[in-house]
Write a protein that holds these residues in place. Structure first.
Motif, PDB file in Angstrom:
ATOM      1  N   THR A  95      43.179  38.182  37.130  1.00 11.30           N
ATOM      2  CA  THR A  95      41.827  37.786  36.736  1.00 11.30           C
ATOM      3  C   THR A  95      40.880  38.981  36.756  1.00 11.30           C
ATOM      4  O   THR A  95      40.096  39.172  35.819  1.00 11.30           O
TER       5      THR A  95
ATOM      6  N   GLU B  93      47.462  36.217  40.950  1.00  9.76           N
ATOM      7  CA  GLU B  93      46.480  35.508  40.120  1.00  9.76           C
ATOM      8  C   GLU B  93      45.108  36.174  40.178  1.00  9.76           C
ATOM      9  O   GLU B  93      44.446  36.332  39.153  1.00  9.76           O
TER      10      GLU B  93
ATOM     11  N   SER C  69      41.563  41.272  33.793  1.00  7.69           N
ATOM     12  CA  SER C  69      41.053  40.642  32.558  1.00  7.69           C
ATOM     13  C   SER C  69      39.533  40.744  32.466  1.00  7.69           C
ATOM     14  O   SER C  69      38.986  41.061  31.409  1.00  7.69           O
ATOM     15  N   GLN C  70      38.857  40.448  33.569  1.00  7.12           N
ATOM     16  CA  GLN C  70      37.390  40.495  33.580  1.00  7.12           C
ATOM     17  C   GLN C  70      36.889  41.902  33.281  1.00  7.12           C
ATOM     18  O   GLN C  70      35.966  42.075  32.477  1.00  7.12           O
TER      19      GLN C  70
END
Length: 112
Positions: free
Chosen positions: A89, A85, A92-93
């Motif tokens: 993240t 997870e 993606s960021q």
């Protein structure tokens, strides 16, 4: 009439076979970890890569600069190892930030 108290211990013979059920706890397995990597390209400025490493991975300027040089020289570098997870993240960021700033910087993840 006389009253004779009975105790719980009186209800069992000393010869009785008493077995104790022991539950063994199953060993919990650690979740798999994922490597987050930055890939080199010919267009993203080195300063931008250093900024990304400081901002999204909490690296010092010196650490970020070293990793940026590794990306530049070797084509890619592992930036960190995280749970699925968190790795997702971070990727993606970074990708969203690079796109917003019009840089083709690529960030990926793979199972360790």
């Amino acid at each position: 009439m006389t009253f004779t108290p009975t105790y719980m211990s009186d209800k069992f013979d000393d010869d009785s076979d008493v077995s104790l059920a022991v539950k063994t706890k199953p060993k919990t397995k650690r979740p798999p970890l994922y490597k987050v990597m930055l890939l080199n390209d010919d267009y993203t400025p080195m300063e931008f890569v250093v900024h990304v490493l400081e901002r999204f991975f909490g690296l010092t300027n010196t650490q970020a600069f070293e990793i940026m040089l590794t990306v530049h020289k070797k084509g890619l570098a592992v930036v960190g190892v995280f749970s699925h997870e968190i790795a997702e993240t971070k990727v993606s960021q970074v990708m969203e930030f690079a796109n917003r700033n019009q840089h083709p910087l690529q960030c990926t993840m793979e199972k360790e």
